[in-house]
Design a protein around this motif. Structure first.
Motif, PDB file in Angstrom:
ATOM      1  N   PHE A 208      75.453  61.689 108.123  1.00 25.36           N
ATOM      2  CA  PHE A 208      76.397  62.701 107.655  1.00 25.36           C
ATOM      3  C   PHE A 208      75.693  64.062 107.550  1.00 25.36           C
ATOM      4  O   PHE A 208      74.716  64.208 106.823  1.00 25.36           O
ATOM      5  CB  PHE A 208      76.955  62.245 106.307  1.00 25.36           C
ATOM      6  CG  PHE A 208      77.958  63.173 105.692  1.00 25.36           C
ATOM      7  CD1 PHE A 208      78.871  63.882 106.465  1.00 25.36           C
ATOM      8  CD2 PHE A 208      78.012  63.305 104.310  1.00 25.36           C
ATOM      9  CE1 PHE A 208      79.802  64.729 105.881  1.00 25.36           C
ATOM     10  CE2 PHE A 208      78.937  64.137 103.720  1.00 25.36           C
ATOM     11  CZ  PHE A 208      79.831  64.859 104.504  1.00 25.36           C
TER      12      PHE A 208
ATOM     13  N   ASP B  82      76.709  55.541 100.877  1.00 25.96           N
ATOM     14  CA  ASP B  82      77.927  56.306 101.153  1.00 25.96           C
ATOM     15  C   ASP B  82      78.880  55.420 101.939  1.00 25.96           C
ATOM     16  O   ASP B  82      78.630  55.088 103.099  1.00 25.96           O
ATOM     17  CB  ASP B  82      77.557  57.570 101.941  1.00 25.96           C
ATOM     18  CG  ASP B  82      78.752  58.497 102.156  1.00 25.96           C
ATOM     19  OD1 ASP B  82      79.902  58.042 102.023  1.00 25.96           O
ATOM     20  OD2 ASP B  82      78.511  59.687 102.466  1.00 25.96           O
TER      21      ASP B  82
ATOM     22  N   THR C 274      85.576  57.815  98.854  1.00 24.15           N
ATOM     23  CA  THR C 274      86.472  58.971  98.927  1.00 24.15           C
ATOM     24  C   THR C 274      87.917  58.545  99.143  1.00 24.15           C
ATOM     25  O   THR C 274      88.171  57.461  99.688  1.00 24.15           O
ATOM     26  CB  THR C 274      86.041  59.911 100.072  1.00 24.15           C
ATOM     27  OG1 THR C 274      86.901  61.047 100.089  1.00 24.15           O
ATOM     28  CG2 THR C 274      86.107  59.227 101.439  1.00 24.15           C
TER      29      THR C 274
END
Ligand code: PMP
Length: 382
Positions: free
Chosen positions: A130, A203, A229
């Motif tokens: 990322f 993540d 998220t």
């Protein structure tokens, strides 16, 4: 004795000292480029560039937005999203877990670095990953240690031993990994978590599309923070809601670094609605994540028929290494289709070496959109 000053002398002392903001800014900030994915100012009719939910958002969340009285935004939102945290804990299903919310998971990742990394500490991660991670590291004064992915054509796994050997204060794992879409193996995650000496951030922005998730590890390993998220499978990217899952002690420290009021009133209402049971809420999210998994296989097959290769994806996007990706991306844009063209990927993987570090990253969505993308791609490659 004090000398009285004339009006002219007084005016002179009010002349401001020369001011050059660049000279006063921290060196890490000076020269830091803004985040500029290759988006044009006018939206492309077909935009598959940012891995968001191309089916939209759960109807229940849309209703919640419409039903929120405008007057509610005259007041502050909840300090630390207590109600939303309860809903997220129930969704994750780890009863003992602490939850922290944020303005997108970007905010959670940034706050984690701020909470645990002092300037000069290191953060180790696999490359490519990322793209915001080195940026957040730099802003927080951390040193980035990039360890290449293993070049094994079958798994593209992380090099768990090298990541641990870097002896960094923080280790960042991304699974499924952006931009490769590949999954980190459970054994590699477990190796890192059991051998690391500092914080391990996992993540899982694309968890809902993945075969295996690792949130269960937080109950056994206090050093683990799972970042998630609502921007991807939940279709709420524009509202900016992210969260972290970890031991209550770890999450409590992160929350101090994060600060209050990070999730706004409308975002919290929509997030709560999306997390509620029902076919127009969580059922909608799960059904569309399943469709994305089906369509990624179908898209990958269609790309193969065009002579293109996509890395094995566990996410809602595909990485297609391709020399000349920038030009193909531009041509696609002219044809009304926006994909993400990546041009400077590390060349440790043979497939990226062969493509000069270039690739297209393509979001997976409804087949009608995939069909338009494929038509444009055929045209662009001609
Ligand atoms: N992690 C990964 C791996 C991502 O790809 C993204 C978004 N592109 C994020 C975190 C941040 O997402 P958000 O801030 O929208 O939650």
């Amino acid at each position: 004795m004090t000398m009285s000053r004339t009006p002219a002398q007084r005016a002179d002392s009010l002349t401001p000292a020369p001011f050059a903001p660049d000279d006063l800014a921290r060196p890490e900030i000076r020269g830091l480029p803004l985040y500029t994915p290759d988006q044009s100012t006018t939206r492309c009719p077909v935009d598959v560039s940012d891995n968001t939910n191309l089916w939209g958002m759960p109807p229940a969340a849309l209703r919640a937005l419409r039903d929120t009285p405008a007057s509610d935004v005259a007041r502050y939102p909840s300090l630390y999203s207590a109600t939303l945290k309860d809903a997220l804990r129930a969704y994750v299903g780890v009863e003992s877990a602490g939850i922290v919310t944020g303005c997108g998971s970007d905010d959670v990742l940034d706050a984690a670095m701020r909470a645990f990394g002092a300037p000069g500490d290191a953060i180790a991660f696999s490359a490519p990953t990322f793209s915001m991670i080195p940026t957040f590291a730099r802003v927080n004064g951390l040193e980035s240690v990039a360890i290449p992915l293993r070049d094994s054509a079958d798994d593209y796994d992380i090099d768990a031993e090298q990541l641990v050997a870097a002896d960094a204060k923080l280790i960042y794992l991304c699974t499924p990994n952006n931009p490769t879409a590949t999954a980190v193996s459970r054994s590699a995650v477990e190796y890192v978590v059991t051998h690391a000496r500092g914080i391990v951030i996992i993540d899982e922005a694309y968890a809902e599309f993945a075969t295996v998730t690792h949130d269960d590890l937080v109950a056994r390993h206090e050093r683990v923070l799972v970042a998630r998220t609502l921007s991807k499978a939940f279709g709420l990217a524009g509202l900016r809601v992210g969260y972290g899952v970890g031991s209550p002690a770890l999450v409590g420290l992160l929350e101090r670094a994060r600060g209050p009021y990070k999730v706004n009133t409308l975002a919290e209402r929509a997030a709560l609605a999306a997390l509620s049971p029902g076919d127009d809420a969580l059922g909608w999210v799960r059904a569309h994540a399943a469709l994305a998994r089906t369509n990624r296989v179908r898209l990958s097959d269609e790309l193969r028929d065009l002579g293109l290769f996509a890395l094995p994806s566990d996410a809602n996007f595909l990485l297609v290494p391709m020399a000349g990706a920038r030009q193909v991306g531009r041509r696609l844009q002219e044809l009304g289709v926006l994909v993400r063209s990546l041009t400077d990927l590390p060349r440790d993987l043979a497939v990226l070496r062969q493509s000069n570090g270039e690739a297209l990253r393509i979001g997976v969505g409804p087949w009608e959109i995939m069909r338009q993308l494929l038509d444009a791609l055929r045209e662009a490659l001609r």
